[in-house]
Write an enzyme that holds these catalytic residues in place. Structure first.
Site, PDB file in Angstrom:
ATOM      1  N   GLY A   1     180.168 -16.918 102.887  1.00  0.00           N
ATOM      2  CA  GLY A   1     179.610 -15.744 102.029  1.00  0.00           C
ATOM      3  C   GLY A   1     178.376 -15.341 102.398  1.00  0.00           C
ATOM      4  O   GLY A   1     177.440 -16.178 102.710  1.00  0.00           O
TER       5      GLY A   1
ATOM      6  N   GLY B   1     167.220 -13.210  78.217  1.00  0.00           N
ATOM      7  CA  GLY B   1     167.200 -13.405  76.649  1.00  0.00           C
ATOM      8  C   GLY B   1     168.663 -13.207  76.031  1.00  0.00           C
ATOM      9  O   GLY B   1     168.796 -12.371  74.957  1.00  0.00           O
ATOM     10  N   ALA B   2     169.662 -13.577  76.798  1.00  0.00           N
ATOM     11  CA  ALA B   2     171.005 -13.426  76.176  1.00  0.00           C
ATOM     12  C   ALA B   2     171.016 -14.278  74.884  1.00  0.00           C
ATOM     13  O   ALA B   2     170.585 -15.404  74.957  1.00  0.00           O
ATOM     14  CB  ALA B   2     172.039 -14.008  77.453  1.00  0.00           C
TER      15      ALA B   2
ATOM     16  N   ASP C   1     178.823 -25.142 101.525  1.00  0.00           N
ATOM     17  CA  ASP C   1     179.630 -26.243 101.535  1.00  0.00           C
ATOM     18  C   ASP C   1     180.510 -26.157 102.676  1.00  0.00           C
ATOM     19  O   ASP C   1     180.590 -27.356 103.511  1.00  0.00           O
ATOM     20  CB  ASP C   1     179.987 -27.185 100.577  1.00  0.00           C
TER      21      ASP C   1
ATOM     22  N   ARG D   1     184.982 -16.122 107.390  1.00  0.00           N
ATOM     23  CA  ARG D   1     185.608 -17.388 107.106  1.00  0.00           C
ATOM     24  C   ARG D   1     186.440 -17.742 108.156  1.00  0.00           C
ATOM     25  O   ARG D   1     187.270 -16.828 108.575  1.00  0.00           O
ATOM     26  CB  ARG D   1     186.266 -17.338 105.933  1.00  0.00           C
TER      27      ARG D   1
ATOM     28  N   GLN E   1     175.703  -8.585  93.215  1.00  0.00           N
ATOM     29  CA  GLN E   1     174.943  -9.932  93.237  1.00  0.00           C
ATOM     30  C   GLN E   1     174.495 -10.456  94.555  1.00  0.00           C
ATOM     31  O   GLN E   1     173.463 -11.286  94.816  1.00  0.00           O
ATOM     32  CB  GLN E   1     175.489 -10.823  92.224  1.00  0.00           C
TER      33      GLN E   1
ATOM     34  N   GLU F   1     181.983 -16.171  85.983  1.00  0.00           N
ATOM     35  CA  GLU F   1     183.421 -16.016  86.143  1.00  0.00           C
ATOM     36  C   GLU F   1     184.320 -17.247  86.144  1.00  0.00           C
ATOM     37  O   GLU F   1     185.637 -17.050  86.025  1.00  0.00           O
ATOM     38  CB  GLU F   1     183.716 -15.197  87.643  1.00  0.00           C
TER      39      GLU F   1
ATOM     40  N   THR G   1     173.556 -19.879 100.006  1.00  0.00           N
ATOM     41  CA  THR G   1     174.724 -19.320  99.220  1.00  0.00           C
ATOM     42  C   THR G   1     174.151 -18.996  97.870  1.00  0.00           C
ATOM     43  O   THR G   1     173.115 -19.675  97.337  1.00  0.00           O
ATOM     44  CB  THR G   1     175.618 -20.488  98.550  1.00  0.00           C
TER      45      THR G   1
ATOM     46  N   ASP H   1     175.237 -19.009  94.964  1.00  0.00           N
ATOM     47  CA  ASP H   1     175.442 -19.856  93.662  1.00  0.00           C
ATOM     48  C   ASP H   1     174.787 -20.908  93.581  1.00  0.00           C
ATOM     49  O   ASP H   1     174.874 -21.753  92.402  1.00  0.00           O
ATOM     50  CB  ASP H   1     177.050 -20.401  93.899  1.00  0.00           C
TER      51      ASP H   1
ATOM     52  N   ASP I   1     174.854 -24.196  94.570  1.00  0.00           N
ATOM     53  CA  ASP I   1     175.815 -25.059  94.352  1.00  0.00           C
ATOM     54  C   ASP I   1     175.935 -26.318  95.378  1.00  0.00           C
ATOM     55  O   ASP I   1     176.996 -26.753  95.667  1.00  0.00           O
ATOM     56  CB  ASP I   1     177.169 -24.602  93.993  1.00  0.00           C
TER      57      ASP I   1
ATOM     58  N   ARG J   1     165.539 -15.074 111.627  1.00  0.00           N
ATOM     59  CA  ARG J   1     164.306 -14.756 112.206  1.00  0.00           C
ATOM     60  C   ARG J   1     163.369 -16.027 112.391  1.00  0.00           C
ATOM     61  O   ARG J   1     162.662 -16.178 113.813  1.00  0.00           O
ATOM     62  CB  ARG J   1     163.398 -13.839 111.358  1.00  0.00           C
TER      63      ARG J   1
ATOM     64  N   ARG K   1     170.892 -10.641  59.809  1.00  0.00           N
ATOM     65  CA  ARG K   1     169.308 -10.613  59.589  1.00  0.00           C
ATOM     66  C   ARG K   1     168.894  -9.300  60.457  1.00  0.00           C
ATOM     67  O   ARG K   1     167.876  -8.958  60.254  1.00  0.00           O
ATOM     68  CB  ARG K   1     168.700 -11.848  60.278  1.00  0.00           C
TER      69      ARG K   1
ATOM     70  N   ARG L   1     182.138 -19.236  90.270  1.00  0.00           N
ATOM     71  CA  ARG L   1     183.518 -19.848  89.887  1.00  0.00           C
ATOM     72  C   ARG L   1     183.391 -21.539  89.530  1.00  0.00           C
ATOM     73  O   ARG L   1     184.115 -21.636  88.664  1.00  0.00           O
ATOM     74  CB  ARG L   1     184.491 -19.769  91.054  1.00  0.00           C
TER      75      ARG L   1
END
Length: 319
Positions: free
Chosen positions: A11, A185-186, A103, A72, A251, A222, A125, A127, A129, A21, A211, A171
């Site tokens: 990806g 701020g979720a 990976d 890929r 994203q 996801e 990546t 992610d 990860d 560069r 309140r 994932r």
């Protein structure tokens, strides 16, 4: 070493062009000849090579995606494909390779190392990860893209007094959801690394409503569940008007942040230095703001760990 090549695989991620560069210009600075391999390992097996000069990488540091394109490859996973790729490298006089990807890309690079070909990896990546590095290329930009979306959605959530569920990528890793959720701020963040309890989430929503709070943001990776499913559960348990936004591949795109441009530049230069110094079979990582070399075996065998202290921080700040 006189001639090296660079490819991007898997990806795409913002900052890949900054890394390309840096590889090219650091290589030329060290009097190396540079070759670009298009379309990842597929292009490597096919011999889709292009020469890269100083001008080839001009005006790309600010661009998202990858100028070398990416793909890929199932064929490269076979021994036949790997030996075909090795033959292409040898016949073109290439003596070292830089692989930019995740990976899966590193497992391919590891196979080339096992066949005796010097290869260095750059973790690219969104992610975040990959083990043994504090950050991967593209993660910071992706988080900022999500933050921008959360800020915009919050305006609408406030105006209409609604609860919004925002589904983000991840994932197997919840880094994007966690960092963007806390920074945005979720009220709740759902990540694969932590079992989600819908009753706890709805209880916090009801407590906030009691309140006087009229709107809320829920960020869902996801890999936890479909955002629509979470939205329906919240609606059923609270009666709140709920909307769902799936950010998807937005994203991955966009101009890389200053952080990712710097990270790509530093990692690209370090990768060339490692090849010139005889390093092979390693990934460039960032640890405590320093560039380090981590063996592929180590990076691929260790699980990525998400700082769960950030998860607890988010809970404590969303009361």
């Amino acid at each position: 070493m006189k001639k090296i090549a660079v490819l991007t695989s898997g990806g795409d991620a913002p900052g890949m062009n900054a890394a390309i560069r840096a590889v090219v210009r650091r290589g030329i600075f060290k009097q190396l000849e540079l070759t670009g391999i298009k379309h990842g390992y597929e292009g490597l097996m096919a011999g889709d090579f292009i020469p890269l000069e100083l001008g080839s990488v001009g005006d790309i540091i600010q661009r998202g995606g990858t100028i070398l394109q990416t793909a890929r490859s199932e064929a490269f996973k076979t021994e036949e494909g790997q030996r075909q790729a090795l033959g292409r490298l040898r016949e073109n006089g290439i003596e070292g390779l830089v692989v930019i990807g995740g990976d899966g890309s590193f497992r391919g690079a590891q196979k080339l190392v096992q066949l005796g070909f010097p290869t260095v990896g750059i973790p690219g990546t969104i992610d975040n990860d990959i083990a043994c590095t504090d950050f991967t290329l593209g993660f910071d930009t992706a988080v900022n893209t999500v933050i921008d979306a959360i800020d915009k959605i919050r305006d609408t959530a406030t105006s209409h007094e609604r609860t919004y569920v925002i589904e983000v990528m991840g994932r197997h890793a919840g880094d994007i959801a966690l960092w963007s959720g806390v920074a945005g701020g979720a009220e709740s963040v759902l990540i694969p690394e932590k079992e989600a309890n819908i009753d706890d989430i709805t209880a916090r929503l009801l407590q906030g409503h009691k309140r006087g709070k009229k709107h809320s943001i829920i960020v869902v990776a996801e890999g936890v569940a479909n955002g629509q499913t979470i939205g329906e559960l919240i609606r059923e348990k609270t009666g709140f008007e709920t909307r769902v936004t799936v950010l998807g591949h937005i994203q991955r795109g966009g101009s890389p942040s200053a952080f990712d441009r710097m990270l790509g530049s530093r990692m690209g230069a370090k990768a060339v230095d490692l090849l010139v110094e005889g390093g092979a079979g390693v990934m460039v990582g960032m640890q405590n703001n320093q560039m380090v070399a981590v063996p592929f075996d180590q990076a691929l065998s260790q699980p990525h760990s998400l700082p769960l202290a950030l998860y607890e921080l988010g809970i404590s700040l969303s009361i």
